[in-house]
Design an enzyme around this catalytic site. Structure first.
Site, PDB file in Angstrom:
ATOM      1  N   GLY A  29      24.754   6.127 -29.105  1.00 31.50           N
ATOM      2  CA  GLY A  29      25.745   5.908 -28.500  1.00 31.50           C
ATOM      3  C   GLY A  29      26.810   6.660 -28.479  1.00 31.50           C
ATOM      4  O   GLY A  29      27.383   6.852 -27.573  1.00 31.50           O
ATOM      5  N   CYS A  56      17.710   6.590 -34.247  1.00 29.86           N
ATOM      6  CA  CYS A  56      17.120   5.870 -34.035  1.00 29.86           C
ATOM      7  C   CYS A  56      16.120   6.131 -32.608  1.00 29.86           C
ATOM      8  O   CYS A  56      14.761   5.762 -33.691  1.00 29.86           O
ATOM      9  CB  CYS A  56      18.214   5.161 -32.551  1.00 29.86           C
ATOM     10  N   CYS A  61      14.707   3.368 -35.415  1.00 27.02           N
ATOM     11  CA  CYS A  61      14.029   2.242 -34.716  1.00 27.02           C
ATOM     12  C   CYS A  61      12.301   2.717 -33.739  1.00 27.02           C
ATOM     13  O   CYS A  61      11.714   2.559 -34.084  1.00 27.02           O
ATOM     14  CB  CYS A  61      14.598   1.816 -33.691  1.00 27.02           C
ATOM     15  N   LYS A  64       9.380   4.008 -36.451  1.00 26.80           N
ATOM     16  CA  LYS A  64       9.329   2.696 -36.852  1.00 26.80           C
ATOM     17  C   LYS A  64       8.570   2.353 -36.718  1.00 26.80           C
ATOM     18  O   LYS A  64       7.379   1.587 -37.572  1.00 26.80           O
ATOM     19  CB  LYS A  64      10.594   2.393 -37.807  1.00 26.80           C
ATOM     20  N   ALA A 129      29.789  20.561 -35.078  1.00 22.12           N
ATOM     21  CA  ALA A 129      31.809  19.697 -34.689  1.00 22.12           C
ATOM     22  C   ALA A 129      32.334  19.599 -35.908  1.00 22.12           C
ATOM     23  O   ALA A 129      32.127  18.865 -36.184  1.00 22.12           O
ATOM     24  CB  ALA A 129      31.545  19.425 -33.557  1.00 22.12           C
ATOM     25  N   GLY A 191      15.845  -3.909 -51.539  1.00 15.83           N
ATOM     26  CA  GLY A 191      15.397  -4.795 -50.903  1.00 15.83           C
ATOM     27  C   GLY A 191      15.859  -5.074 -49.461  1.00 15.83           C
ATOM     28  O   GLY A 191      16.209  -6.377 -48.537  1.00 15.83           O
ATOM     29  N   TYR A 193      16.822  -4.482 -45.143  1.00 11.16           N
ATOM     30  CA  TYR A 193      15.748  -4.440 -44.032  1.00 11.16           C
ATOM     31  C   TYR A 193      14.813  -3.424 -43.551  1.00 11.16           C
ATOM     32  O   TYR A 193      13.755  -3.066 -43.044  1.00 11.16           O
ATOM     33  CB  TYR A 193      16.133  -4.412 -42.515  1.00 11.16           C
ATOM     34  N   GLU A 197      10.874  -3.355 -44.230  1.00 14.87           N
ATOM     35  CA  GLU A 197      10.127  -3.165 -42.843  1.00 14.87           C
ATOM     36  C   GLU A 197       8.973  -1.519 -43.483  1.00 14.87           C
ATOM     37  O   GLU A 197       7.849  -1.335 -43.708  1.00 14.87           O
ATOM     38  CB  GLU A 197      10.785  -2.330 -41.973  1.00 14.87           C
ATOM     39  N   ASP A 318      27.450   3.496 -35.711  1.00 20.52           N
ATOM     40  CA  ASP A 318      27.490   3.398 -37.860  1.00 20.52           C
ATOM     41  C   ASP A 318      28.263   4.366 -38.389  1.00 20.52           C
ATOM     42  O   ASP A 318      28.723   4.005 -39.198  1.00 20.52           O
ATOM     43  CB  ASP A 318      26.441   3.872 -38.351  1.00 20.52           C
ATOM     44  N   THR A 326      21.763  -0.131 -33.162  1.00 22.77           N
ATOM     45  CA  THR A 326      21.579   0.996 -31.348  1.00 22.77           C
ATOM     46  C   THR A 326      22.285   0.093 -31.042  1.00 22.77           C
ATOM     47  O   THR A 326      23.283   0.474 -30.111  1.00 22.77           O
ATOM     48  CB  THR A 326      20.436   1.186 -31.652  1.00 22.77           C
ATOM     49  N   HIS A 460       3.247 -23.814 -23.770  1.00 23.64           N
ATOM     50  CA  HIS A 460       2.378 -24.491 -23.889  1.00 23.64           C
ATOM     51  C   HIS A 460       1.691 -23.906 -23.961  1.00 23.64           C
ATOM     52  O   HIS A 460       1.037 -23.832 -23.053  1.00 23.64           O
ATOM     53  CB  HIS A 460       2.234 -26.092 -23.900  1.00 23.64           C
ATOM     54  N   GLU A 465       7.751 -22.249 -28.082  1.00 21.31           N
ATOM     55  CA  GLU A 465       8.152 -23.749 -27.539  1.00 21.31           C
ATOM     56  C   GLU A 465       8.253 -24.494 -29.294  1.00 21.31           C
ATOM     57  O   GLU A 465       9.802 -25.650 -28.568  1.00 21.31           O
ATOM     58  CB  GLU A 465       6.985 -24.264 -27.140  1.00 21.31           C
TER      59      GLU A 465
END
Length: 476
Positions: A29, A56, A61, A64, A129, A191, A193, A197, A318, A326, A460, A465
């Site tokens: 960000g 990230c 991210c 990972k 800073a 528990g 994410y 992961e 965050d 992100t 398909h 689908e």
């Protein structure tokens, strides 16, 4: 109060500043805000004490997902025999090689981020800073004072580990990419994410994984059916998930760790990951001294336009956001930049709006993957009325696994608001779920109805689908 704010803004206009914008934090960000503002002619500085790219790029991210790819190869090797491929010998995993390759790629991305800032002329200041005491428009970096008309705080978050005996023996997610040696026995506490992961990744890479949850199920906040489904799939993959337990202590015994649970049981491990949430990274910034308020979570308090309690000071990502993702931080950065430094190419155009937080798609890179967009069933029933939501759901073995020999199954679910026929929730557990749901998220953002889904021709044979072929509502 209004007179005070007006007086403060008038003083800002009369003051000479070193920069038009000062960004604290070089994550996704912060970098987006800095480079886009500079590209529009603003004098911009960005301060970062760590590697550019933030969580990230460096410990989130990107690495990972790379490790998730690595873990996925183990499954592919296993499946190959069902398709006639006979490997001459058992595949061997080289942890050191993976770490070196990851480090090389992250180093490349750090350089990319620096070039993104250098290109439009952002002055990059390496160091910590903090706001100068009593002045929300003066920032000190390495003992040097800088002033700015506008300030954006984008310092992100950091892992949280509760206090308990042996806390120092646990590791957090930031350290998982460089563990040495590879942990043959890994205990994952949490528990959410991140916990799920890493449990999936290290199980795929060959570790024996035990996951400890203080709640009754994984992934609080996700759809209830999805939570149960992914827990079953992770269990089938060999992850030992234990619910309603907590860690009392950790101690080192010879060359291993002993994890003591609240019920007295003990587990032996080579590493213990605590993935028990993240907290806003606000310490050491001098926020209180600068008059910048925090909310009850310890995050910077902001209004709908990401403005803090001090005029001209903003916070995004965050360190303040409603969602710790992100892409959300990137979107918030553009809202602030467009307000402060309007894009001359958008003549007569309406100002950029904040993201629609109700329909932000997200993915969890467990094995199999999870992806969602919109409301959970519980949220939808609360928002639109308990009797006004129609649920469509299906689970099946994908075509890939008819020959692979694996028992993995795919789950999909749609939630429809009966009053408008709009699809207000979409959930999936299965291969490439993130890639699939991203496209449907566009349709949902545009207000797609179940009728639109029904009129769409499926590709398909694909798993995707199924989202446009579900016709009968679920029962029970």
């Amino acid at each position: 109060m209004a007179d005070s704010d007006s007086s403060s803004r008038e003083q800002q206009k009369q003051r000479n500043y070193d920069f038009d914008l000062f960004v604290i934090g070089g994550g996704s960000g912060g970098v987006r805000a800095a480079r886009m503002a500079a590209a529009r002619g603003a004098r911009v500085a960005l301060a970062e004490s760590g590697a550019l790219g933030g969580t990230c790029v460096n410990v989130g991210c990107i690495p990972k997902k790379l490790y998730s790819y690595a873990a996925g190869y183990a499954e592919s090797f296993e499946e190959a025999e069902g398709y006639g491929w006979h490997l001459p010998s058992a595949p061997q995993f080289d942890w050191q090689h993976l770490k070196a390759q990851r480090a090389k790629e992250i180093d490349r991305l750090n350089g990319v981020y620096l070039n993104l800032l250098n290109g439009p002329g952002v002055q990059v200041l390496r160091g910590h800073a903090r706001f100068a005491e009593g002045d929300a428009h003066a920032i000190e970096v390495n003992g040097e004072r800088h002033t700015a008309r506008h300030v954006i705080v984008a310092t992100g978050g950091r892992p949280f580990v509760p206090d308990f005996p042996g806390r120092d023996l646990a590791v957090v997610s930031d350290a998982m990419f460089d563990l040495d040696p590879f942990p043959q026995r890994l205990v994952v506490v949490g528990g959410g994410y991140i916990a799920c992961e890493f449990a999936s990744i290290f199980k795929g890479l060959g570790a024996q994984v035990t996951q400890l949850l203080r709640r009754a199920h994984v992934l609080t906040g996700f759809d209830e059916d999805l939570r149960h489904f992914i827990a079953d799939e992770m269990g089938k993959n060999g992850i030992d998930i234990r619910c309603n337990v907590q860690v009392s202590s950790i101690r080192r015994t010879d060359n291993e760790l002993t994890v003591v649970l609240d019920r007295g049981q003990e587990l032996r491990a080579d590493a213990v990951l605590f993935a028990t949430g993240r907290i806003p990274n606000t310490e050491g910034l001098g926020l209180a001294e600068a008059g910048i308020e925090l909310d009850e979570r310890g995050a910077i308090r902001i209004d709908e336009g990401y403005r803090t309690s001090q005029p001209g000071v903003y916070a995004l990502g965050d360190v303040s956001t409603r969602l710790q993702l992100t892409p959300v931080a990137l979107a918030e950065a553009m809202v602030v930049v467009d307000e402060l430094f309007p894009d001359p190419r958008r003549k007569g155009g309406s100002p950029r709006q904040p993201p629609d937080y109700d329909f932000v798609p997200t993915a969890v890179f467990t094995h199999p993957n999870i992806a969602t967009c919109g409301y959970t069933e519980a949220q939808a029933r609360k928002r639109f009325g308990d009797g006004q939501i129609t649920v469509y759901a299906t689970e099946f073995k994908s075509l890939r696994h008819t020959l692979s020999g694996r028992s993995e199954r795919t789950f999909m679910k749609l939630l429809v608001d009966d009053a408008t026929d709009r699809v207000v929730g979409l959930h999936m557990v299965g291969a490439e779920a993130g890639e699939i749901v991203q496209g449907f998220a566009v349709a949902m953002q545009a207000g797609a109805t179940k009728a639109h889904f029904d009129r769409t021709i499926g590709i398909h044979p694909t798993s995707a689908e199924e989202f446009v072929t579900m016709r009968e509502p679920s029962v029970g």
